[in-house]
Design an enzyme around this catalytic site. Sequence first.
Site, short mmCIF file in Angstrom:
data_model
loop_
_atom_site.label_atom_id
_atom_site.label_comp_id
_atom_site.label_asym_id
_atom_site.label_seq_id
_atom_site.Cartn_x
_atom_site.Cartn_y
_atom_site.Cartn_z
N CYS A 2 0.85 -1.19 0.00
CA CYS A 2 0.00 0.00 0.00
C CYS A 2 0.89 1.24 0.00
CB CYS A 2 -0.95 0.08 1.18
SG CYS A 2 -2.18 -1.20 1.20
N ARG A 27 4.45 -0.78 -4.45
CA ARG A 27 4.05 -1.18 -3.10
C ARG A 27 2.72 -1.93 -3.09
NH1 ARG A 27 6.95 1.70 0.81
NH2 ARG A 27 5.40 1.09 2.33
N TRP A 74 -2.62 -2.90 -1.68
CA TRP A 74 -2.36 -4.35 -1.69
C TRP A 74 -3.31 -4.91 -0.64
CZ3 TRP A 74 -0.81 -8.27 1.63
CH2 TRP A 74 -0.34 -9.44 1.03
N ASN A 100 -2.42 2.48 5.28
CA ASN A 100 -1.52 1.37 4.99
C ASN A 100 -1.29 0.66 6.32
OD1 ASN A 100 0.63 -0.31 4.34
ND2 ASN A 100 2.14 1.36 4.29
N GLY A 101 -1.57 -0.65 6.38
CA GLY A 101 -1.37 -1.38 7.64
C GLY A 101 -2.59 -2.23 7.95
N GLU A 484 17.55 -18.84 -4.15
CA GLU A 484 17.23 -17.53 -4.73
C GLU A 484 16.82 -17.67 -6.20
OE1 GLU A 484 16.50 -14.74 -3.70
OE2 GLU A 484 16.88 -13.33 -5.33
N LYS A 488 13.22 -16.44 -7.62
CA LYS A 488 13.07 -15.48 -8.72
C LYS A 488 12.15 -16.05 -9.79
CE LYS A 488 14.08 -12.71 -7.28
NZ LYS A 488 14.65 -12.15 -6.10
N GLU A 491 8.44 -16.14 -8.59
CA GLU A 491 7.69 -14.91 -8.40
C GLU A 491 7.43 -14.15 -9.70
OE1 GLU A 491 11.31 -12.39 -6.20
OE2 GLU A 491 9.26 -12.11 -5.55
N HIS A 507 17.91 -38.16 -1.15
CA HIS A 507 17.13 -38.52 0.04
C HIS A 507 15.63 -38.32 -0.20
CE1 HIS A 507 20.78 -39.13 2.29
NE2 HIS A 507 21.23 -37.97 1.84
N LYS A 606 6.04 -5.00 -3.18
CA LYS A 606 7.47 -4.86 -2.98
C LYS A 606 7.85 -4.88 -1.50
CE LYS A 606 11.70 -3.98 -4.27
NZ LYS A 606 12.40 -5.16 -4.78
C1 AGP Z 1 12.25 -10.79 -3.39
O1 AGP Z 1 12.31 -10.92 -4.76
C2 AGP Z 1 10.94 -10.66 -2.82
N1 AGP Z 1 10.06 -9.83 -3.52
C3 AGP Z 1 10.81 -10.73 -1.31
O2 AGP Z 1 11.11 -12.05 -0.98
C4 AGP Z 1 11.65 -9.79 -0.42
O3 AGP Z 1 13.00 -10.11 -0.52
C5 AGP Z 1 11.15 -9.91 1.03
O4 AGP Z 1 9.82 -9.52 1.09
C6 AGP Z 1 11.99 -9.11 1.99
O5 AGP Z 1 11.94 -7.75 1.70
P1 AGP Z 1 12.98 -6.74 2.32
O6 AGP Z 1 14.31 -7.10 1.84
O7 AGP Z 1 12.52 -5.40 1.80
O8 AGP Z 1 12.86 -6.85 3.81
#
Ligand code: AGP
Length: 611
Positions: A2, A27, A74, A100-101, A484, A488, A491, A507, A606
């Site tokens: 948000c 956001r 969001w 926001n919250g 990672e 990527k 997402e 395993h 984000k």
């Molecule tokens: C990463 O591609 C993500 N969008 C997400 O996992 C992100 O890294 C996570 O929400 C943590 O965010 P921050 O680094 O702003 O705390």
Amino acid sequence: MCGIVGYVGPKEAAPILLQGLKGLEYRGYDSAGVALLNGSGVQVVKRPGKLSALAEAVDEADPRGTCGIAHTRWATHGVPNQPNAHPHTSSDGEIALVHNGIIENAESIRMQLLEAGYVFASETDTEVVVHLIDHLWTDGMPMEDAVSAALRSIDGAYGIAVVSSRDPNKIVVARDGSPLLIGVGKNGEMLAGSDAAAVIALTRQVVYLDDGDYAVLEPEGYRTYKLEGTEVSRSMHQVTWDVEAMEKGGYEHFMLKEIFEQPASLRDVMRGRLLEEEGDVRLGGIENHEFDLGRIKRIVTMACGTSWHAGLVGEYMLEEHARIPVDVEYASEFRYRNPVLEEGTLALAISQSGETADTMAALHEAKQRGVQTMGIVNAVGSTIARYTDFGLYLHAGPEIGVASTKAFTSQMVALAMFTLYMGRRRHLSVVQGREFLEALRMLPEQVEQVLELNDEIKALAEAYGDARNFLYLGRGYQFPVALEGALKLKEVSYIHAEGYPAAEMKHGPIALIDDDMPVVVLAPRDPVYQKVVSNIEEMKARHARLIAVVSDDAPELQGRVDHLIRVPQTIPALLPVLTTVPLQLLAYHMAVQRGADVDQPRNLAKSVTVE
Ligand code: AGP
């Protein structure tokens, strides 16, 4: 998660609010809206969907007024439809509010307000706040008194902005647990925003509110207060990046731009910090705490998502080179399991945004238990950066793509510099320090070489466009890279992917392997290389489609895998920086060719400011 914008001043507010929202769209992008004081009342325009839908509606409705608030959402409470979009208004339409919250006691307040005859138009927790303000607003009261009275009854997290035709030409903003800043413009312009991206087009002068603050913004200036009513002063900061950083600069997507920015962002994180002669680093943000750092016996890292992966790489680095035990915790799990934090523990939070609610909550828990806290954060002035006792900034500039790329590589380099710093004060000799430092210094150029593989990786993405699953395997330093790479891909392309320690496959998960399963194996030349080669053979024997990321000619793998991606060689601790980049490019190109919205993937935001 948000985004909030506010403007009061001499100009028409609608275009300024839309521009601010554009900067905050990362956001949240479920729905968006604006509210303007148009001289006779409050005019609200809101739409479900992306900001472009709101921009069209604003074009049509052409709302006028020089004071207004705006929001990009969001969804937390209620589906992303028009009634649930912000701003929310009081029943008489005279008060509008964006939030926001999460309001935790929304239900009980809603019950009281229903009894008092209020009617609700949405399913959101936010709407209770606007009705509560209305309920508490008595004749002749300034808006800030009604808003602060309402906030004193609220539990939960909020950043809010409120306007009202009852007290026009004024915005009241407040924060507790969700970010909010004031932008101090020129010639009677005052702005508010969830972060600097909302205001940067008009001003670089910002004032960060603290939790429990509220502020009154008028063309003549601003006043800041604690919720109980005492006036407080909050200092002004200068944003160091400019509006170009918020633009795509010729790239099709922010994600691609940010991948290609990595040579520059790595130079920036190291700038002025490498002491070549001494084989050491100068880390201004922690230098005054040298004494405390000397007493550190253990580090507990807390982070989420990509930042958590960086934490894992940091664990390997710190344990190998600084000989400090490290535990890496999912911030969201940490606080709910009564963690052991003995004296001599350093709680290390890693966060790009500096606003992640789970990370903040974990930090808070650590602080309450009396341990020292450190932050590795990108967003300057963010909540985590200000809450921790000391720390390091990444100086990577704004990261707009929801998928974190440049922040991740900068986090690893910041952790490498911290490792060198701690190592040199413990076990590392000056010669070892210099070797480590030399490897660091070469990284930006090496990343440039990796980026030259872009076309090759694009072709690879085309070849694997039909894949429905992906496996990423790595050992040692490369295991977090595998995690990672899988994150990527998930997402941005919505392809199911898993990262796994290469040797763990036998395993259980090896049962998944058949000739339809692409497997990306991270196999650079490091101490576990030969072991990984054996793991590759195990996959090959089961007909997997194999892509190997290697750091030299890898003769053992010639003809044994379907594709080889070559990155330059460096010390094992820094290889993750180089092996990550092809995986970012692979995820990007897979997503583009599947038509996915790379910068704004479905269901994501984000910065995740709710727990
Ligand atoms: C990463 O591609 C993500 N969008 C997400 O996992 C992100 O890294 C996570 O929400 C943590 O965010 P921050 O680094 O702003 O705390």
